[in-house]
Design a protein around this motif. Structure first.
Motif, PDB file in Angstrom:
ATOM      1  N   LEU A   9      39.239 -18.782 -14.340  1.00 44.78           N
ATOM      2  CA  LEU A   9      39.539 -19.728 -15.422  1.00 44.78           C
ATOM      3  C   LEU A   9      40.863 -20.393 -15.068  1.00 44.78           C
ATOM      4  N   VAL A  20      41.318 -27.418 -18.759  1.00 46.39           N
ATOM      5  CA  VAL A  20      40.800 -26.068 -18.578  1.00 46.39           C
ATOM      6  C   VAL A  20      39.510 -26.168 -17.769  1.00 46.39           C
ATOM      7  N   THR A  64      39.725 -24.393 -24.169  1.00 43.70           N
ATOM      8  CA  THR A  64      39.372 -23.181 -23.428  1.00 43.70           C
ATOM      9  C   THR A  64      37.989 -22.685 -23.846  1.00 43.70           C
ATOM     10  N   ARG A  75      33.427 -14.774 -22.107  1.00 41.13           N
ATOM     11  CA  ARG A  75      34.776 -14.718 -21.530  1.00 41.13           C
ATOM     12  C   ARG A  75      35.012 -13.454 -20.718  1.00 41.13           C
ATOM     13  N   ILE A  78      34.851 -13.697 -16.814  1.00 38.19           N
ATOM     14  CA  ILE A  78      35.909 -14.321 -16.019  1.00 38.19           C
ATOM     15  C   ILE A  78      36.594 -13.217 -15.197  1.00 38.19           C
ATOM     16  N   VAL A  81      42.621 -15.258 -14.678  1.00 34.66           N
ATOM     17  CA  VAL A  81      43.104 -16.473 -15.326  1.00 34.66           C
ATOM     18  C   VAL A  81      44.220 -17.049 -14.457  1.00 34.66           C
ATOM     19  N   ALA A 100      47.916 -18.682 -21.293  1.00 31.62           N
ATOM     20  CA  ALA A 100      47.185 -18.025 -20.210  1.00 31.62           C
ATOM     21  C   ALA A 100      47.566 -16.549 -20.092  1.00 31.62           C
ATOM     22  N   TYR A 103      46.013 -14.706 -22.921  1.00 29.43           N
ATOM     23  CA  TYR A 103      44.560 -14.694 -22.764  1.00 29.43           C
ATOM     24  C   TYR A 103      44.155 -13.659 -21.712  1.00 29.43           C
ATOM     25  N   ALA A 104      44.847 -13.647 -20.584  1.00 26.51           N
ATOM     26  CA  ALA A 104      44.550 -12.684 -19.526  1.00 26.51           C
ATOM     27  C   ALA A 104      44.809 -11.256 -20.025  1.00 26.51           C
ATOM     28  N   LEU A 111      46.235 -12.078 -13.899  1.00 25.32           N
ATOM     29  CA  LEU A 111      46.850 -13.378 -14.159  1.00 25.32           C
ATOM     30  C   LEU A 111      47.393 -13.919 -12.841  1.00 25.32           C
ATOM     31  N   ALA A 313      42.244 -23.657 -10.674  1.00 25.31           N
ATOM     32  CA  ALA A 313      41.352 -22.514 -10.495  1.00 25.31           C
ATOM     33  C   ALA A 313      41.051 -22.304  -9.012  1.00 25.31           C
TER      34      ALA A 313
ATOM     35  N   ALA B  85      41.059 -14.131 -26.871  1.00 22.51           N
ATOM     36  CA  ALA B  85      40.592 -13.194 -25.856  1.00 22.51           C
ATOM     37  C   ALA B  85      40.133 -11.881 -26.491  1.00 22.51           C
TER      38      ALA B  85
END
Ligand SMILES: [Zn+2]
Lengths: 345, 239
Positions: A9, A20, A64, A75, A78, A81, A100, A103-104, A111, A313, B85
């Motif tokens: 991602l 994204v 995203t 998700r 993935i 990230v 990010a 999110y990771a 990451l 990416a 997430a």
């Protein structure tokens, strides 16, 4: 670590595009979304950092989700990230980096911090027909004009760069001065398309013909001075012809130095990268010159030249293969020392 | 019900865990703007030092502004990333609400103030105890004299004889505000920057009401527009 079906991602917020993307195995673009802010910044005549940052935080979450949906991936599928964390507008970068990282962390996935300029170069790898090393790479954007030599992935030797304005910066400044509009690159290109070079004359600034340094500040000033002079003289000053000459003078130098760099390094591959790689005249001339010199030229598709997250990416994918992951303390930096990795150690 | 709350609205960064029994964990790093580097690490430490894991969290609370524009976005982007997430709801708590909560029991006009620079302070007015804390004004950016004048209006309106100020705006403007408000003004010694725990308590109250925010449309409360917008509005040109 798995060797194929690796899905990265990518997140990009370094300037005025929120982007994204999901890229598989470094070259299969599963989704690639860009929320452009060009219309928002047009009334300011340029990118306003605070306005850009505000827009990024508004759209990052939904973009995203859309990118994952378009990729058709839950998700959890993935693998990592990747986020552009330098160079760029610091407040803008921080939105993407903060998002990010969290999110990771929330997904419990690795990451990856990606250099935005390196990502521009990697846009050339988002294809079946990947470049082969060794190669020379011309990076031209609003903030960079550099010639680099690459012998292998993720190693860059600086051959030369601009001593003053970047090529994209010169386009922007001249476009603003001539009243051609915003953003400057497309504005000059569109005006130039309505005329041809040669009616006016502007200098080709090579500095030393044998090195790979650039200088565009003098060309920019010459264009502005000529325009002032034309307007004072009472002749009808034709802005499109001046735009065409300016573009030609700039492109000619970029192309000649790139070909010389490839010759000096004895390589058969040239990569073009950065926002200015979207310039039609540059694409046309460097393609012609490369072919005349029996060199293979790689130019990313138009939508992959301007800022996007597929390139982030893609660069992230090669870092993933190297196991080059970031910690929870990943930060954003306005400037970066990249592109000198090898030359300066 | 467990809230993970984060606060990066001012030079002080904080993380807290709050549940029905109250505050379970809090860390504050009042060490200036290093939030982007430290926040996620602070969150990770919060989990490692308690028996909680991210899965246990029922909602993520975040201080939503006003405050440092960049600081607010670091907190908000982190909250959104975690929320998406880990599939958790997110709850934004205005900075000044979280600050007023520190002294909610004081029977006075409560006014949290943050230094907004450029000669202004961010502030809002609340009616303090004994009843529940009630905000009576918008979130504002005002000069000290304008703040004092507005304060007088609310004090008359609500029939309150004193005003209690908290926040780092007090430090900067203490003597000026004292001249303007005289004996009516009382302040705790401690400047009381916003705290993740206050954000957590207020987020917890909202969560048990089922009052959560939409992760996509939640945005920082800036109060002020950008300088470029200001200049454009004044016809000066943005650049
Ligand atoms: Zn770029």
């Amino acid at each position: 670590m798995k060797q194929s079906g690796i899905r990265i991602l990518g997140i990009e917020t370094s300037c005025d595009e929120t982007a994204v993307a999901v890229v598989e195995d470094g070259n299969i673009i599963r989704s690639n979304l860009v929320a452009s802010q060009i219309e928002i910044h047009r009334r300011f005549g340029g990118v306003v950092p605070e306005v850009a940052s505000r827009r990024h935080i508004e759209v990052i979450a939904s973009l995203t989700e859309e990118a994952l949906k378009e990729a058709g991936l839950p998700r959890q599928e993935i693998d990592a990230v990747a986020v552009a964390n330098s160079p760029g507008l610091i407040g803008a970068l921080l939105v993407g980096v903060s998002f990010a990282k969290a999110y990771a962390y929330g997904l419990n996935k690795p990451l990856i911090g990606v250099n935005h300029m390196e990502a521009h170069i990697y846009a050339n790898f988002l294809t079946e027909n990947k470049p082969i090393f060794p190669a020379v790479c011309l990076v031209v954007s609003g903030g960079h004009t550099s010639l680099l030599y690459m012998e292998r992935h993720r190693e860059f030797e600086m051959m030369g760069e601009t001593r003053d304005d970047a090529a994209g910066e010169a386009f922007d400044k001249v476009a603003r001065f001539l009243g051609l509009g915003y953003p400057g690159g497309p504005a000059v290109q569109n005006a130039a398309a309505l005329a041809s070079p040669g009616k006016y004359h502007l200098p080709r600034v090579y500095l030393d013909r044998n090195d790979f340094e650039f200088s565009f500040s003098g060309l920019k000033t010459a264009a502005m001075n000529l325009w002032n002079k034309l307007q004072r003289s009472g002749e009808d000053a034709e802005v499109n012809y001046l735009a065409a000459e300016f573009q030609e003078a700039l492109v000619e130098v970029l192309v000649e130095k790139s070909i010389n760099a490839a010759r000096q390094k004895n390589v058969k591959q040239i990569l073009l990268a950065g926002g200015v790689a979207a310039n039609a005249r540059l694409r046309e001339r460097i393609t012609a010159e490369a072919s005349a010199n029996n060199i293979q030229i790689h130019i990313p598709a138009l939508e992959l030249c301007t800022d996007n997250a597929a390139m982030v990416a893609c660069a992230g994918y090669y870092q993933y293969l190297d196991g080059d992951f970031a910690g929870l303390d990943l930060n954003a930096f306005p400037q970066s020392g990249l592109l000198v990795k090898k030359a300066c150690g | 019900m467990l809230i993970l709350s984060i606060d990066t609205a001012t030079p002080s960064a904080g993380v807290a865990l709050v549940d029905e029994k109250g505050l379970r964990y809090e860390a504050v790093a009042n060490t200036g703007y290093k939030h982007s580097r430290t926040l996620l690490d602070m969150i990770d430490v919060a989990f490692r030092q308690t028996d909680y894991v991210l899965r246990d969290v029922d909602a993520i609370g975040v201080t939503s502004g006003p405050g440092s524009f960049t600081g607010l976005r670091i907190g908000m982007a982190s909250a959104k990333g975690l929320a998406l997430a880990a599939e958790k709801p997110v709850i934004g708590i205005p900075t000044l609400d979280a600050m007023a909560f520190h002294i909610a029991w004081v029977p006075a006009l409560i006014c949290p103030i943050l230094n907004a620079r450029k000669g202004e302070i961010y502030g809002a007015f609340y009616q303090g105890g004994p009843g529940p804390l009630k905000r009576v004004s918008d979130y504002l950016a005002l000069s000290p004299p304008a703040l004092a004048e507005t304060a007088r209006t609310y004090m008359d309106q609500l029939d309150l004889g004193t005003i209690s100020l908290v926040g780092d705006g007090v430090d900067e403007y203490r003597s000026q505000l004292h001249d303007l408000l005289g004996g009516a003004m009382v302040c705790p010694e401690e400047p009381w920057l916003p705290r993740a725990s206050s954000t957590g308590h207020l987020a917890f109250r909202r969560l048990i009401q089922g009052d959560i925010d939409d992760v996509f449309s939640l945005n920082p409360i800036y109060v002020r527009q950008s300088e470029a917008e200001n200049r454009l509005a004044k016809g000066k040109g943005a650049r």
